[in-house]
Scaffold this active site. Structure first.
Site, PDB file in Angstrom:
ATOM      1  CG  HIS A 129      -2.228   0.681   1.013  1.00  0.00           C
ATOM      2  ND1 HIS A 129      -2.448   1.566  -0.017  1.00  0.00           N
ATOM      3  CD2 HIS A 129      -3.399   0.616   1.695  1.00  0.00           C
ATOM      4  CE1 HIS A 129      -3.676   2.015   0.047  1.00  0.00           C
ATOM      5  NE2 HIS A 129      -4.292   1.458   1.072  1.00  0.00           N
ATOM      6  CG  ASP A 187      -2.804   5.282  -3.960  1.00  0.00           C
ATOM      7  OD1 ASP A 187      -2.124   5.154  -2.923  1.00  0.00           O
ATOM      8  OD2 ASP A 187      -2.724   6.251  -4.735  1.00  0.00           O
TER       9      ASP A 187
END
Length: 440
Positions: free
Chosen positions: A411, A415
């Site tokens: 992450h 995204d």
């Protein structure tokens, strides 16, 4: 000639000599496999460079440095065929047992002696050495002074099965251990527990050990370290979706025979997912990149790693430049890697340079899982088993062959929107495989 531990990569300085295929004193042929070498990344077989008699200097299970001498081969003699060697040993066994039976029969014909003398003959009457062995008169050695005397065939069987001869009750002449005694001990061993894990006193009983402790192999240590590193050093998150495999299965079934006839290889589902992943990675370069310090490194190529389970651990050989390959070349590359893994020929270079990984837990029956990133990569796709389930299509409930898929991603670089869209793109391509062929 010295047999040395070969160099398998600049980062590898030592390895474990996992298994010898030969025994000390065996005659070996040129290019015949000698032993398996296990590093923290790969396992490979080392073969004989010359023919001759093998002298083993390092036992299996030992950790050895690269360049260390573990054995020597003395060029001499010819190898006796295994069948002939076994026949000679079996004939010697039969002759030995018959000799022992004759001696026992002659002993019974003698005049009766006092019970004490029958049970414990005087030292003068007990023969030993080569003469006694030839006549089958040598007493069985038990306890601390040595192992029981075994015929060549029985000794070979005991060694192959990893048994402790002192724990086997002999029913042959003079209490000797026969092949039947060894086979009976194997049949009576506790189910599901390897013989080497069962204490000698428990062989033949239905009582497995409370616990067994084994050292981790180098590959297992490496796998553990990398998985822990991925959990600790990335912001890993997983998103899920499901894929209707109907059209892919229909396409595969329709062209399966023609595909195999033309390319001499079977068409599997992995090539569908590799092609779909390549297309999705080109659209979402972050998933194909990785973080290096404070920089993001993007790749303009797709090196797809395919996770393969082996008895010694998980390995991920890399299909290089998958973007340049069609279905047949992808399937061929996977098949070649599987063969190399089975034959312990996988090289360090085969595992390096991957930009994205695919893991198929479906071959083991997994319905859903959360794959862990293969550092330093930023994404890994998890495939699962195909299962018929009720789904809604055009407001109607129908039965379709469905597969859950999972995308784990870092992450920090990817995204949630890109990750979800990436997985959705793979779903669209696999559900409409014609788009993979047309590249649209």
């Amino acid at each position: 000639m010295d047999i040395k531990i070969p160099t398998v990569g600049e980062s590898v300085q030592e390895a474990v000599l996992a298994e010898w295929f030969k025994q000390d004193g065996d005659v070996v042929e040129k290019d015949e496999p000698l032993f398996v070498l296990e590093t923290d990344k790969v396992t490979l077989e080392v073969t004989a460079e010359v023919a001759g008699t093998l002298t083993i200097l390092v036992a299996a299970g030992e950790t050895v440095a690269v360049g260390a001498v573990v054995a020597r081969i003395e060029p001499s003699g010819k190898k006796q065929p295994a069948e002939k060697k076994a026949a000679v040993e079996d004939a010697a066994t039969e002759k030995e047992e018959k000799s022992a039976e004759k001696e026992d029969s002659a002993e019974e014909d003698k005049k009766e002696q006092p019970p004490e003398e029958k049970e414990k003959p005087s030292a003068a009457k007990v023969k030993s050495g080569p003469e006694a062995k030839e006549k089958g008169e040598a007493p069985e050695k038990k306890g601390g002074e040595g192992a029981p005397i075994l015929s060549p065939a029985v000794r070979r069987l005991v060694a192959e099965k990893g048994l402790d001869a002192t724990s086997i009750a002999g029913t042959g002449p003079g209490g000797r251990i026969t092949k039947g005694d060894v086979l009976l001990a194997l049949e009576q061993a506790p189910a599901g527990v390897p013989d080497e894990c069962v204490p000698p006193a428990e062989l033949g009983k239905d009582q497995p050990p409370a616990e067994v402790r084994k050292a981790m192999s180098p590959i297992r240590k490496r796998i553990a370290a990398r998985l822990l590193e991925a959990k600790q050093n990335t912001a890993m998150l997983t998103t899920f979706n499901d894929i209707d495999m109907s059209r892919a299965m229909a396409l595969r079934a329709e062209y399966k025979e023609a595909f195999k006839e033309k390319h001499d290889i079977s068409l599997g589902f992995m090539s569908f997912f590799v092609k779909a992943s390549v297309a999705a990675l080109q659209e979402f370069p972050e998933v194909n990149g990785f973080i290096d310090g404070s920089d993001i490194v993007y790749h303009n190529y797709q090196h797809i790693g395919v996770a393969v389970g082996t008895p010694r651990g998980l390995v991920v050989p890399v299909i290089r430049h998958a973007e340049r390959m069609g279905f047949a070349r992808i399937e061929k590359a996977i098949l070649d890697y599987v063969a190399k893994i089975k034959e312990n020929r996988l090289e360090l270079a085969d595992l390096e340079g991957g930009t994205f990984t695919i893991s198929n837990g479906g071959v083991y029956g997994s319905m859903l899982s959360t794959p862990i990133l293969n550092m330093p990569q930023s994404g890994i796709l998890g495939m699962h088993r195909i299962e018929k389930r009720p789904v809604v299509v055009d407001d109607e409930i129908v039965i379709r062959p469905m597969m859950y898929v999972a995308l784990s991603y870092d992450h920090r670089i990817v995204d949630g929107r890109e990750a979800v869209t990436f997985l959705k793109r793979i779903k669209e391509l696999v559900e409409n495989p014609e788009r993979l062929l047309l590249e649209v």
